[in-house]
Design an enzyme around this catalytic site. Structure first.
Site, PDB file in Angstrom:
ATOM      1  N   GLU A   1       0.522 -44.357 -15.385  1.00 31.43           N
ATOM      2  CA  GLU A   1       1.638 -43.650 -16.022  1.00 31.43           C
ATOM      3  C   GLU A   1       1.383 -43.546 -17.526  1.00 31.43           C
ATOM      4  O   GLU A   1       0.798 -44.459 -18.122  1.00 31.43           O
ATOM      5  CB  GLU A   1       2.922 -44.449 -15.702  1.00 31.43           C
ATOM      6  CG  GLU A   1       4.191 -43.976 -16.315  1.00 31.43           C
ATOM      7  CD  GLU A   1       4.649 -42.613 -15.843  1.00 31.43           C
ATOM      8  OE1 GLU A   1       3.875 -41.653 -15.980  1.00 31.43           O
ATOM      9  OE2 GLU A   1       5.782 -42.507 -15.361  1.00 31.43           O
ATOM     10  N   ASP A   2       1.804 -42.436 -18.104  1.00 33.29           N
ATOM     11  CA  ASP A   2       1.640 -42.285 -19.558  1.00 33.29           C
ATOM     12  C   ASP A   2       2.653 -43.124 -20.317  1.00 33.29           C
ATOM     13  O   ASP A   2       2.309 -43.851 -21.249  1.00 33.29           O
ATOM     14  CB  ASP A   2       1.743 -40.802 -19.962  1.00 33.29           C
ATOM     15  CG  ASP A   2       2.998 -40.128 -19.401  1.00 33.29           C
ATOM     16  OD1 ASP A   2       3.706 -40.736 -18.583  1.00 33.29           O
ATOM     17  OD2 ASP A   2       3.277 -38.968 -19.784  1.00 33.29           O
TER      18      ASP A   2
ATOM     19  N   ASP B   1       9.781 -44.901 -20.138  1.00 34.72           N
ATOM     20  CA  ASP B   1      10.863 -44.674 -21.102  1.00 34.72           C
ATOM     21  C   ASP B   1      12.123 -45.299 -20.491  1.00 34.72           C
ATOM     22  O   ASP B   1      12.275 -46.514 -20.478  1.00 34.72           O
ATOM     23  CB  ASP B   1      10.964 -43.157 -21.330  1.00 34.72           C
ATOM     24  CG  ASP B   1      11.838 -42.766 -22.491  1.00 34.72           C
ATOM     25  OD1 ASP B   1      12.918 -43.356 -22.634  1.00 34.72           O
ATOM     26  OD2 ASP B   1      11.480 -41.864 -23.276  1.00 34.72           O
TER      27      ASP B   1
ATOM     28  N   PHE C   1      10.758 -39.848 -29.637  1.00 32.18           N
ATOM     29  CA  PHE C   1      10.109 -38.949 -28.687  1.00 32.18           C
ATOM     30  C   PHE C   1       8.674 -38.713 -29.147  1.00 32.18           C
ATOM     31  O   PHE C   1       8.430 -38.318 -30.281  1.00 32.18           O
ATOM     32  CB  PHE C   1      10.863 -37.616 -28.571  1.00 32.18           C
ATOM     33  CG  PHE C   1      10.415 -36.837 -27.376  1.00 32.18           C
ATOM     34  CD1 PHE C   1      10.872 -37.157 -26.101  1.00 32.18           C
ATOM     35  CD2 PHE C   1       9.495 -35.803 -27.504  1.00 32.18           C
ATOM     36  CE1 PHE C   1      10.425 -36.463 -24.986  1.00 32.18           C
ATOM     37  CE2 PHE C   1       9.046 -35.107 -26.394  1.00 32.18           C
ATOM     38  CZ  PHE C   1       9.514 -35.438 -25.134  1.00 32.18           C
TER      39      PHE C   1
ATOM     40  N   ARG D   1       0.099 -31.187 -25.501  1.00 29.24           N
ATOM     41  CA  ARG D   1      -0.733 -32.037 -24.633  1.00 29.24           C
ATOM     42  C   ARG D   1      -2.170 -32.123 -25.157  1.00 29.24           C
ATOM     43  O   ARG D   1      -2.861 -33.097 -24.922  1.00 29.24           O
ATOM     44  CB  ARG D   1      -0.766 -31.484 -23.202  1.00 29.24           C
ATOM     45  CG  ARG D   1       0.577 -31.542 -22.474  1.00 29.24           C
ATOM     46  CD  ARG D   1       0.370 -31.331 -20.980  1.00 29.24           C
ATOM     47  NE  ARG D   1       1.594 -30.988 -20.280  1.00 29.24           N
ATOM     48  CZ  ARG D   1       2.456 -31.875 -19.807  1.00 29.24           C
ATOM     49  NH1 ARG D   1       2.261 -33.151 -19.995  1.00 29.24           N
ATOM     50  NH2 ARG D   1       3.533 -31.488 -19.156  1.00 29.24           N
TER      51      ARG D   1
HETATM   52  N1  HPA Z   1       7.405 -38.012 -24.825  1.00 26.94           N
HETATM   53  C1  HPA Z   1       6.997 -37.196 -23.825  1.00 26.94           C
HETATM   54  N2  HPA Z   1       7.388 -37.339 -22.560  1.00 26.94           N
HETATM   55  C2  HPA Z   1       8.226 -38.357 -22.291  1.00 26.94           C
HETATM   56  C3  HPA Z   1       8.674 -39.238 -23.273  1.00 26.94           C
HETATM   57  C4  HPA Z   1       8.246 -39.067 -24.620  1.00 26.94           C
HETATM   58  O1  HPA Z   1       8.602 -39.809 -25.563  1.00 26.94           O
HETATM   59  N3  HPA Z   1       9.469 -40.131 -22.650  1.00 26.94           N
HETATM   60  C5  HPA Z   1       9.484 -39.786 -21.339  1.00 26.94           C
HETATM   61  N4  HPA Z   1       8.748 -38.718 -21.105  1.00 26.94           N
HETATM   62 MG    MG Z   2       4.892 -39.885 -17.203  1.00 25.00          MG
END
Ligand code: HPA
Ligand code: MG
Length: 236
Positions: A152-153, A156, A205, A218
């Protein structure tokens, strides 16, 4: 546990949760974008750089080593949550495969199998108002009884992962662990944490390194904070 330990994932009881990689805590430090290469098309939109690309790469290499220590040459199914995790996933897999070939362990099958799932829950900089997660994937019945690492990136609120894990459980995997490049310190968290975490980041964000704002940013190498101009120019 640290990476020198001999303990691996087969010693873990089914219900036990463990943090294998503690994140680096990122707090107030921000870099001025003038110190880094920013694509021309983004120059007017970057407020500051939070994580320069080189630091991200170095951290991912270390995460790969820790994942390799835990799973060794056991079969592991890496699940890339597109699109945000694309950059993290490809670099992590690159380092994992390198570690595997350098270790010279005799195995007859590739230890790392890759899968791609498209999940979507954000519009603008807030989660989908209906709270629904859309999931598009290949047939993942092959994951039954297997060890899975969700890549996962960013964690949040944790809502995406919570829903995704519930969906995944229906496939009856043996064990599901999570690697997340970023964990956001937000009061909206549902408490989900990664077993392997890269950086703990403030409640802002973030964009870049495959993280987007409405599909933009991206292709930016660094993880950055955008300005209000970007917020309005790319709003949908
Ligand atoms: N940035 C981009 N995508 C996201 C974020 C964020 O901070 N939090 C959850 N998805
Ligand atoms: Mg993600």
């Amino acid at each position: 546990m640290n990476s020198n330990s001999q303990e691996n994932v087969n010693d873990l009881k089914d219900t036990e949760w463990r943090r294998y990689s503690e994140p680096i805590y990122i707090d107030k430090l921000r870099f001025h974008p003038k110190h880094f290469i920013i694509p021309f098309h983004y120059k007017k939109y970057i407020e500051s750089v939070l994580l320069p690309h080189g630091l991200i790469r170095d951290r991912i290499e270390k995460l790969a080593q820790e994942i390799h220590d835990v799973f060794q040459n056991n079969e592991l199914h890496l699940l890339c949550l597109l699109k945000g995790s694309r950059a993290f996933f490809s670099l992590l897999l690159f380092y994992l495969n390198k570690m595997n070939i350098y270790s010279q362990v005799k195995c007859s099958k590739p230890p790392y199998m890759e899968h791609y799932v498209r999940v979507k829950s954000y519009i603008n900089d807030t989660p989908n108002s209906d709270g629904k997660l859309s999931i598009i994937s290949e047939d993942l019945d092959c994951l039954k009884g297997k060890d899975i690492l969700i890549v996962e990136d960013i964690i949040d609120t944790g809502n995406t992962l919570e829903k995704f894990c519930a969906w995944l459980e229906k496939l009856n995997p043996r064990r599901v662990l999570i690697a997340s490049l970023l964990e956001k310190r937000t009061p909206k968290t549902n408490g989900i944490k990664a077993n392997f975490a890269g950086f703990s980041v403030p409640d802002e964000f973030l964009i870049g390194f495959s993280l987007d704002y409405n599909e933009v940013f991206r292709d930016l190498d660094h993880i950055c904070i955008m300005n209000t101009q970007a917020l309005s120019d790319f709003a949908v």
